[in-house]
Design a protein around this motif. Structure first.
Motif, short mmCIF file in Angstrom:
data_model
loop_
_atom_site.label_atom_id
_atom_site.label_comp_id
_atom_site.label_asym_id
_atom_site.label_seq_id
_atom_site.Cartn_x
_atom_site.Cartn_y
_atom_site.Cartn_z
N PHE A 65 43.39 51.66 20.09
CA PHE A 65 43.69 52.14 19.17
C PHE A 65 43.70 51.28 17.48
CE2 PHE A 65 47.22 53.72 15.81
CZ PHE A 65 46.68 55.40 15.83
N LEU A 66 44.37 50.53 18.25
CA LEU A 66 44.73 49.14 16.97
C LEU A 66 43.41 48.97 16.56
CD1 LEU A 66 47.59 47.44 18.22
CD2 LEU A 66 47.64 49.14 16.35
N TRP A 101 44.96 52.28 25.93
CA TRP A 101 45.67 53.19 24.68
C TRP A 101 45.57 52.57 23.30
CZ3 TRP A 101 48.51 55.10 20.85
CH2 TRP A 101 48.19 56.13 20.36
N LEU A 102 47.22 51.59 23.46
CA LEU A 102 47.28 50.96 22.60
C LEU A 102 46.23 49.95 21.70
CD1 LEU A 102 50.86 50.19 23.32
CD2 LEU A 102 49.97 52.06 21.58
N LEU A 103 45.85 49.33 22.51
CA LEU A 103 44.46 48.53 22.20
C LEU A 103 43.32 49.20 21.41
CD1 LEU A 103 45.53 45.42 25.06
CD2 LEU A 103 46.08 45.41 23.10
N ALA A 160 42.94 58.03 17.57
CA ALA A 160 43.72 58.11 18.96
C ALA A 160 42.47 58.82 20.10
CB ALA A 160 44.62 59.07 18.80
N ILE A 168 48.92 54.02 29.00
CA ILE A 168 49.19 53.56 27.15
C ILE A 168 48.84 52.07 26.71
CG2 ILE A 168 51.60 52.42 26.24
CD1 ILE A 168 52.48 54.75 28.70
N VAL A 169 48.94 51.30 27.46
CA VAL A 169 48.32 49.63 27.18
C VAL A 169 46.92 49.45 26.21
CG1 VAL A 169 48.01 47.19 27.89
CG2 VAL A 169 49.69 48.53 28.62
#
Length: 231
Positions: free
Chosen positions: A53-54, A49-51, A16, A46-47
């Motif tokens: 992070f995954l 960060w999500l990509l 994260a 946000i987009v």
């Protein structure tokens, strides 16, 4: 120098933080290059960060030990080894047999006789088609049950109501193509064996209606049945 192994609980936190850093840089560059506003920049952050992070969380793995090195024992492996040793000790002690005091050798134990193989039970014979009265004409070919477990709606044939449909099923007639293939002799047999409805096959011309329905067509009466206007 001992290399510290990353615990599974640390992976989400580390992923994260790293994803946040890269997402902040990427969204900032997008705002400068394309003139994003606050909302667009936040959405891009946000987009990203999500990509990121995954990708980091799914790809984070402990480094493999060098070839030829042994993995350090853990408390769990040591506990399991002690438990296995304790369980095997009584078994090994019980396997040690006392030597006989006399010079005579113990009698040999005969091996148990093999159990007879079970005789296979023959499968039950197939149930014959439902029997009915005999009379004029020739009995049509009947079925023990509907093909695929689903019978055709014989009530779409004009002159066949719910009671007569059940009677036809009891005689082994479930499908339109069965009725459509009846010959004159077979029609005469069915007419004689429809208890309480004798002569209905000829009177309402079941065969002609069944041929249309078996071919995927419809009649004016069958359309009313499908709409629920008859029964």
């Amino acid at each position: 120098m001992t290399q510290k192994t990353i615990r599974p609980d640390d992976r989400p936190i580390g992923a994260a933080i790293v994803a946040g850093l890269f997402a902040a840089v990427g969204s900032g560059m997008a705002a400068v290059m394309w003139g994003f506003g606050v909302n667009e920049t936040g959405f891009a952050f946000i987009v990203l960060w999500l990509l990121i992070f995954l990708v980091l969380w799914l790809g984070w793995r402990d480094p493999l030990p060098p070839p030829g090195t042994k993995k350090a024992p853990t408390v769990a492996s040591h506990t399991a080894a002690v438990a296995n040793a304790s369980a095997s000790a009584p078994a090994e002690a019980g396997e040690t047999a006392q030597a006989p005091s006399s010079g005579t050798a113990p009698a040999a134990v005969s091996a148990p006789a093999p159990e007879p193989e079970p005789v296979p039970t023959p499968a039950p014979a197939a149930t014959a088609a439902p029997s009915a009265e005999t009379g004029a004409g020739k009995r049509p070919e009947a079925l023990n049950s509907a093909r695929g477990g689903k019978a055709d709606d014989l009530k779409q044939i004009k002159g066949v109501g719910p009671a007569l449909e059940r009677l036809c099923n009891s005689l082994g007639f479930y499908h339109f193509d069965q009725i459509a293939s009846w010959t004159a002799e077979e029609v005469a047999w069915v007419d004689q064996n429809l208890e309480g409805f004798k002569g209905r096959v000829t009177r309402d011309d079941w065969v002609a209606q069944a041929k249309v329905l078996a071919a995927g067509g419809s009649t004016e009466f069958s359309e009313k049945v499908e709409k629920g206007d008859v029964y």
